[in-house]
Scaffold this motif. Structure first.
Motif, PDB file in Angstrom:
ATOM      1  N   ASP A 174       0.824  -1.214   0.000  1.00  0.00           N
ATOM      2  CA  ASP A 174       0.000   0.000   0.000  1.00  0.00           C
ATOM      3  C   ASP A 174       0.854   1.258   0.000  1.00  0.00           C
ATOM      4  N   ARG A 175       1.985   1.207   0.671  1.00  0.00           N
ATOM      5  CA  ARG A 175       2.836   2.406   0.747  1.00  0.00           C
ATOM      6  C   ARG A 175       3.846   2.488  -0.388  1.00  0.00           C
ATOM      7  N   GLY A 176       3.792   1.558  -1.332  1.00  0.00           N
ATOM      8  CA  GLY A 176       4.656   1.641  -2.503  1.00  0.00           C
ATOM      9  C   GLY A 176       5.547   0.427  -2.688  1.00  0.00           C
ATOM     10  N   PRO A 177       6.532   0.542  -3.592  1.00  0.00           N
ATOM     11  CA  PRO A 177       7.397  -0.589  -3.895  1.00  0.00           C
ATOM     12  C   PRO A 177       8.435  -0.838  -2.802  1.00  0.00           C
ATOM     13  N   ALA A 178       8.866  -2.088  -2.699  1.00  0.00           N
ATOM     14  CA  ALA A 178       9.927  -2.462  -1.761  1.00  0.00           C
ATOM     15  C   ALA A 178      10.776  -3.557  -2.397  1.00  0.00           C
ATOM     16  N   LEU A 179      12.068  -3.433  -2.270  1.00  0.00           N
ATOM     17  CA  LEU A 179      12.979  -4.441  -2.800  1.00  0.00           C
ATOM     18  C   LEU A 179      12.872  -5.698  -1.953  1.00  0.00           C
ATOM     19  N   ALA A 180      12.547  -6.826  -2.594  1.00  0.00           N
ATOM     20  CA  ALA A 180      12.380  -8.090  -1.879  1.00  0.00           C
ATOM     21  C   ALA A 180      13.507  -9.074  -2.180  1.00  0.00           C
ATOM     22  N   GLY A 181      14.256  -8.838  -3.228  1.00  0.00           N
ATOM     23  CA  GLY A 181      15.376  -9.713  -3.577  1.00  0.00           C
ATOM     24  C   GLY A 181      16.161  -9.078  -4.703  1.00  0.00           C
ATOM     25  N   PHE A 182      17.480  -9.322  -4.711  1.00  0.00           N
ATOM     26  CA  PHE A 182      18.326  -8.689  -5.719  1.00  0.00           C
ATOM     27  C   PHE A 182      19.342  -9.688  -6.262  1.00  0.00           C
ATOM     28  N   ASN A 183      19.423  -9.771  -7.580  1.00  0.00           N
ATOM     29  CA  ASN A 183      20.488 -10.491  -8.268  1.00  0.00           C
ATOM     30  C   ASN A 183      20.517 -11.995  -7.952  1.00  0.00           C
ATOM     31  N   THR A 184      19.358 -12.618  -7.848  1.00  0.00           N
ATOM     32  CA  THR A 184      19.307 -14.066  -7.661  1.00  0.00           C
ATOM     33  C   THR A 184      19.429 -14.727  -9.028  1.00  0.00           C
ATOM     34  N   ALA A 185      20.439 -15.560  -9.198  1.00  0.00           N
ATOM     35  CA  ALA A 185      20.717 -16.204 -10.476  1.00  0.00           C
ATOM     36  C   ALA A 185      20.480 -17.711 -10.363  1.00  0.00           C
ATOM     37  N   PRO A 186      19.366 -18.226 -10.893  1.00  0.00           N
ATOM     38  CA  PRO A 186      19.046 -19.637 -10.713  1.00  0.00           C
ATOM     39  C   PRO A 186      20.107 -20.578 -11.273  1.00  0.00           C
ATOM     40  N   HIS A 187      20.799 -20.173 -12.320  1.00  0.00           N
ATOM     41  CA  HIS A 187      21.826 -21.036 -12.897  1.00  0.00           C
ATOM     42  C   HIS A 187      23.057 -21.146 -11.999  1.00  0.00           C
ATOM     43  N   LEU A 188      23.154 -20.302 -10.982  1.00  0.00           N
ATOM     44  CA  LEU A 188      24.260 -20.365 -10.038  1.00  0.00           C
ATOM     45  C   LEU A 188      23.872 -21.070  -8.740  1.00  0.00           C
ATOM     46  N   LEU A 189      22.587 -21.381  -8.595  1.00  0.00           N
ATOM     47  CA  LEU A 189      22.126 -22.066  -7.380  1.00  0.00           C
ATOM     48  C   LEU A 189      22.412 -23.567  -7.484  1.00  0.00           C
TER      49      LEU A 189
END
Length: 190
Positions: A174-189
């Motif tokens: 409601d109060r706007g956008p929020a960063l929930a995750g950054f730069n997760t690369a599935p091919h590196l998991l």
């Protein structure tokens, strides 16, 4: 939710070249990277995509027809396109990373890029409250979208790294956008 995906690898990425508006396809590694994305990006309602071939090829893995939005295109590097980063003259590199209005000859400034990407984010805001939208784009627009979510200016882009075929998640409250995750690369998991 917004899942902002950087396109998978191209030959230029592998060679450490500034790609900008050069329209290159994914290489073999890039196709493998893209194929791994649906492992962590699920429940997609809509795909928005840069018009670049590398972004369109990455978007194919989500199985939905993408909406093309030019605002998600990579920064225009002008005379620096196709150049290795370490070949950019030091004085020009310093101006580029410290002056938001500096643009290489024939290129685009960070401020110009920021204005178009922030407008694209704003346009998706209401829909992303209810639906999962995937945006397939490029390194610099991903970083600007992160800055938008954090409420900071674009200068943060020079202090962040975005891997190929990585996912940045932005939730909308409601109060706007929020960063929930950054730069997760599935091919590196694992």
């Amino acid at each position: 939710m917004l899942s902002i995906v950087r396109h998978a690898r191209t030959q230029a990425n592998a060679g450490g070249l500034l790609q900008g508006r050069l329209d290159l396809p994914l290489d073999e590694v890039g196709r493998t990277q893209a194929a791994a994305l649906p492992r962590i990006v699920t429940g997609v309602d809509r795909v928005v995509c840069s018009p670049a071939v590398r972004a369109l090829q990455t978007a194919e893995v989500f199985g939905l027809e993408p909406s093309i939005d030019e605002r998600w295109h990579e920064m225009a590097y002008g005379s620096f396109e196709g150049m290795a980063i370490n070949e950019v003259p030091a004085d020009q590199w310093q101006r580029w990373i410290t002056e938001p209005d500096y643009a290489p000859e024939g290129g685009e400034s960070l401020r110009q890029l920021g204005e178009r990407v922030r407008a694209a984010c704003d346009d998706l805001l209401d829909e992303a409250r209810e639906r999962h939208i995937v945006v397939v784009t490029h390194a610099t627009p991903v970083k600007v979208a992160m800055a938008w979510a954090l409420g900071v200016d674009e200068s943060i882009t020079w202090r962040s790294f975005v891997d190929q075929a990585s996912v940045t998640r932005i939730i909308v409250r409601d109060r706007g956008p929020a960063l929930a995750g950054f730069n997760t690369a599935p091919h590196l998991l694992p």
